[in-house]
Design an enzyme around this catalytic site. Structure first.
Site, mmCIF file in Angstrom:
data_model
loop_
_atom_site.group_PDB
_atom_site.id
_atom_site.type_symbol
_atom_site.label_atom_id
_atom_site.label_comp_id
_atom_site.label_asym_id
_atom_site.label_seq_id
_atom_site.Cartn_x
_atom_site.Cartn_y
_atom_site.Cartn_z
ATOM 1 N N ASP A 109 0.863 -1.173 0.000
ATOM 2 C CA ASP A 109 0.000 0.000 0.000
ATOM 3 C C ASP A 109 0.907 1.233 0.000
ATOM 4 O OD1 ASP A 109 -2.079 1.755 0.016
ATOM 5 O OD2 ASP A 109 -3.121 0.876 1.718
HETATM 6 C C1 BGC Z 1 -4.920 3.384 0.081
HETATM 7 C C2 BGC Z 1 -5.015 2.455 -1.104
HETATM 8 C C3 BGC Z 1 -4.827 3.251 -2.366
HETATM 9 C C4 BGC Z 1 -3.492 3.966 -2.308
HETATM 10 C C5 BGC Z 1 -3.193 4.823 -3.524
HETATM 11 C C6 BGC Z 1 -3.671 4.230 0.063
HETATM 12 O O1 BGC Z 1 -3.703 5.213 1.032
HETATM 13 O O2 BGC Z 1 -4.989 2.632 1.279
HETATM 14 O O3 BGC Z 1 -6.236 1.792 -1.122
HETATM 15 O O4 BGC Z 1 -4.919 2.424 -3.490
HETATM 16 O O5 BGC Z 1 -3.474 4.822 -1.180
HETATM 17 O O6 BGC Z 1 -4.032 5.922 -3.530
#
Ligand code: BGC
Length: 845
Positions: free
Chosen positions: A239
């Site tokens: 993530d």
């Molecule tokens: C989120 C993800 C997301 C990523 C990119 C993170 O903060 O948990 O679900 O895909 O950011 O935006």
């Protein structure tokens, strides 16, 4: 030969697998290391030596947003995850997936960061709206359909967030303490089903720790379960900001650190390799998996990215989104058939804070700038053709409404001028000047690269007050910030000390009042920098991205409830549209209460309108349950979720009977927050949250305690009635290799067409380990004309009867009797058939 992503023949796949090792050997050690971290916020490194381009990733579950978090290129906005799940329609989710592939391609992206398959442990989960359900089988099967549709169109799914990521509170540091059985039977299950049925090409590790180790470096979940037991060959992506180590994360098989450029890899990984803490084989394994992803998404022989994001606003997509919206709306209550509203209803009072606003999605990475919005007010006026009266009735805003609603730049355009300066000292002239439409200036991924890493910025705009009075400004900033009104310092937030919820890392909102005169323009100036504040949330995403939000509200001049009661009493029917919005329900934080905001005003409004008009219909827009203290006072309640750009039209279709509702609840609506399974263990303490309810979440918890829900899992009414005939089963014995088919005829007994989701729950009559009363194991949605009968068929196999026994260890089908219960909801059984497992047996995957 140029490969056809998503349509490769078996030989082509095998041919690629055979070449994979030699492709890896063509890359230098340096290049391999580089490949294991992103190039920028959304892309991977290109590999010109193999003639392979970068991968571009994009959020998120209900659309393909493209490059910018806020105010990016417009995109199709679909209903959110829970609304899609409420359709219980796998074919529809497949179509949504294939349309999202086209949308992602229009944004030049090959990887969609979706679907979200975390479960609903508590009604308060900030991201419940974007995930499907409290049930792992419903979630897994719908996710598999979505993924097949998406990948059939050549775009990779990134199923997320792996795993035990059911809350947002201190999400980067929270340790989810989960017994293995619950982990296997609940939280890993949707991933397991989707991997078995649809093979997602990528998977995102979560931010949290699982039983003591961060998800990106957890050998149990990533190595043992995912790679060894499930034989997963896709790429694991951390993530964003969720790579927590250099050595352990590579060793666990987290292939890609995102976002780029490298923080814990790059030079640190090279040093680890030189020290011998990581081997070149470890790195090669990740390189192989990333090359496979590049190949599957057609990046081989596509060395250059098309730079321009495009829009693709087609009639076909509009229709699909409206259909998905219609099928997700869930009719919870309809006494005396007050719905649909017939021609006798000539004058309608439309009441509520969400009537004239488009509540199209939740907040955070799932949000995007839609092609267009439809509000209940516009759609109901257009579809019904009746006389419509309006009153707002209540205040809902978590923070003051965005000032951008009335801001103008010096050249008279709506919005603000944003000036970026290199360094934290402003200086005489800005390096870059932009115009932005909104005053939620979340600069996470959109501060110009030229001013990074340390920059300052000014926001300049003018507002013209509509009334005279003590008006309020609200201001929150990620770094130090201050707000001036007509050159006078109104809010000094330079040294803020209290972390809030907006923009992942911003301060609380500071509100100040100032006397302003109607019609007299005032100049607004904000000064801020991207310096990280020491008081920021523990473990928040410290990218040093900067940003601010400016709110504005003129002092109220009317009694909102009285105004609403007045119009309700003049109308033939009152529709009260209440709920939450993207500020109350968002990535980054959880809700604090299950009650409708703010301060009971929406609840007071519903009760007042119910007294003023007997035909009061409540429409609730939220991504998770809310308390409904007025549920008995009103004859009809519709749960309308967040439904994307067609939200207004889909709602109008249902209200006036153009379509019959067919949504069914993918989550239990409890009567009170205190009843929910996670109540005693939410959101944890001292950075630990114990999943103390074990295998009993959702309806499994309420059934075990015989606790009445407000509305049970699987519940949803229609404008017609369905009669279930006798259920049958194709055999009496289930073993490790066969399957049984359960069938039941269903007849539409009413005057209009309608759809019914037949649900199948399995009950293990007697078992060695305690088990839930029953578990959903299949479902089938039928579309029936008036008087028509069709037979629903649902197939069960070993996976439908297994539980996880850690003493084996493995999945167990225990010898004995089972029941397959056919229901119209979890609380409305319509038939039972029995079968046996003759001899116990086990399996791993
Ligand atoms: C989120 C993800 C997301 C990523 C990119 C993170 O903060 O948990 O679900 O895909 O950011 O935006």
């Amino acid at each position: 030969m140029v490969n056809q992503p998503g349509h490769e023949s078996r030989q082509e796949v095998e041919g690629f697998e055979a070449r994979l090792k030699s492709l890896v050997s063509k890359l230098s050690e340096k290049k391999k290391i580089l490949l294991l971290s992103g190039k920028d916020f959304w892309r991977t490194q290109p590999l010109p030596e193999l003639n392979v381009g970068s991968l571009k990733t994009t959020d998120g579950p209900n659309g393909a947003r493209g490059e910018f978090f806020t105010d990016g290129t417009p995109a199709a906005l679909f209903p959110c995850g829970i609304s899609l799940a409420a359709t219980w329609n796998a074919d529809l989710l497949h179509q949504v997936g294939s349309t999202l592939a086209k949308e992602a391609k229009a944004k030049q992206a090959q990887v969609l960061l979706a679907p979200t398959v975390c479960l609903h442990r508590s009604p308060l989960g900030g991201r419940n709206f974007e995930s499907f359900s409290e049930d792992p089988v419903l979630t897994g099967k719908l996710a598999a359909a979505y993924i097949s549709g998406l990948q059939g169109g050549g775009v990779a799914a990134t199923i997320k967030h792996f795993v035990a990521n059911e809350q947002e509170t201190i999400r980067m540091q929270i340790n989810s303490v989960v017994e293995e059985r619950a982990l296997r039977e609940l939280y890993l299950k949707p991933f397991e089903i989707a991997i078995r049925d649809a093979d997602p090409w990528a998977l995102m590790s979560s931010y949290n720790l699982i039983n003591g180790l961060h998800a990106d470096m957890n050998p149990f979940t990533l190595r043992k379960v995912l790679r060894e037991e499930w034989k997963y060959k896709g790429a694991v992506i951390s993530d964003w900001g969720g790579t927590n180590s250099t050595v352990e994360s590579v060793k666990a098989g987290c292939d890609l650190e995102m976002p780029g450029p490298a923080k814990l890899r790059g030079g640190a990984l090279k040093a680890a390799l030189d020290r011998g803490d990581v081997t070149i084989q470890d790195i090669d394994e990740s390189v192989e998996r990333l090359l496979r992803l590049l190949h599957r998404t057609g990046r081989f022989e596509a060395p250059v990215e098309e730079p321009k994001e495009k829009t693709l606003d087609t009639e076909e997509t509009r229709r699909l989104i409206r259909k998905a919206g219609v099928e997700g709306i869930t009719l919870l209550k309809n006494d005396d058939k007050v719905l649909p509203l017939g021609p006798e209803v000539k004058k309608i009072a439309l009441i509520g804070p969400n009537v004239k606003r488009a509540i199209a999605g939740g907040g955070g990475s799932a949000s995007l700038k839609p092609y267009y919005n439809t509000t209940p007010y516009e759609s109901i006026s257009a579809v019904s053709g009746r006389e419509v009266l309006f009153a707002q009735g209540a205040q809902i805003d978590k923070w003051l409404p965005l000032a951008s609603n009335i801001c103008k730049t010096p050249s008279g355009q709506p919005g603000v001028v944003l000036e970026f300066f290199k360094g934290d000292k402003f200086g005489d002239s800005p390096l870059i000047v932009q115009t932005r439409a909104k005053t939620d200036l979340f600069l996470w991924d959109s501060a110009p690269i030229e001013v990074l890493p340390a920059y300052s910025f000014k926001v300049k705009t003018t507002i013209v007050p509509e009334t005279t009075g003590e008006h309020q400004f609200g201001f929150q900033s990620v770094g130090p910030g201050r707000l001036f009104v007509d050159k006078q310092l109104l809010i000094d937030n330079w040294n803020w000390t209290e972390a809030g919820e907006a923009m992942f890392e911003a301060s609380v909102e500071v509100v100040a009042s100032i006397h302003l005169a109607a019609g007299v323009p005032v100049e607004i100036l904000v000064e801020s920098t991207n310096e990280t504040r020491p008081a920021g949330k523990p473990g928040a995403l410290s990218h040093g991205y900067g940003g601010c939000r400016i709110g504005y509200r003129e002092s109220p001049t009317i009694d909102l409830i009285q105004e609403a009661v007045d119009i309700a009493s003049q109308a033939d029917a009152a529709i009260v549209i209440v709920g939450l919005d993207a500020e109350w329900e968002s990535e980054g934080y959880d809700r604090q209460t299950m009650d409708l905001p703010k301060d009971g005003s929406q609840d007071r409004l519903v009760s007042a309108i119910a007294k003023a008009n007997k035909r009061t219909i409540v429409v609730n827009q939220s991504g998770s349950p809310v308390t409904m203290p007025w549920a008995r006072e009103v004859p009809a309640i519709l749960q309308a979720w967040y439904q994307g750009q067609e939200a207004g039209n889909a709602l109008a279709d249902i209200l006036f009977g153009n379509e019959s509702p067919s949504g069914k609840l993918p989550v239990t609506f409890p009567k009170r927050l205190e009843d929910n399974p996670a109540y005693h263990n939410w959101p944890g303490e001292n950075k630990r949250v114990i999943y103390g309810e074990g295998i009993y979440i959702g309806y499994k918890h309420y059934e075990r305690l015989a606790l009445d829900a407000l509305f049970p899992f699987g519940h949803g009414l229609s404008y017609t009635q369905f009669h279930y005939g006798e259920a049958k089963i194709s055999g009496s014995v289930l073993d490790g290799s066969n399957s049984l088919t359960v069938s039941v005829p269903v007849t539409n007994k009413g005057q209009v067409s309608g759809q019914e989701t037949v649900q199948l729950y399995i009950r293990d009559v007697k078992s060695r380990l305690p088990r839930p009363e029953k578990e959903l194991q299949g479902f089938s949605k039928l579309n029936l004309g008036p008087g028509e009968t069709q037979v629903a068929t649902i197939i069960i196999n070993k996976y439908s009867v297994g539980y996880y026994d850690t003493s084996v260890p493995g999945w167990v089908a225990e010898a004995g009797d089972f029941e397959a219960i056919i229901g119209s909801s979890s609380a409305d059984p319509r038939g039972v058939v029995s079968f046996r497992v003759e001899e116990s047996f086990n399996w791993t995957f």
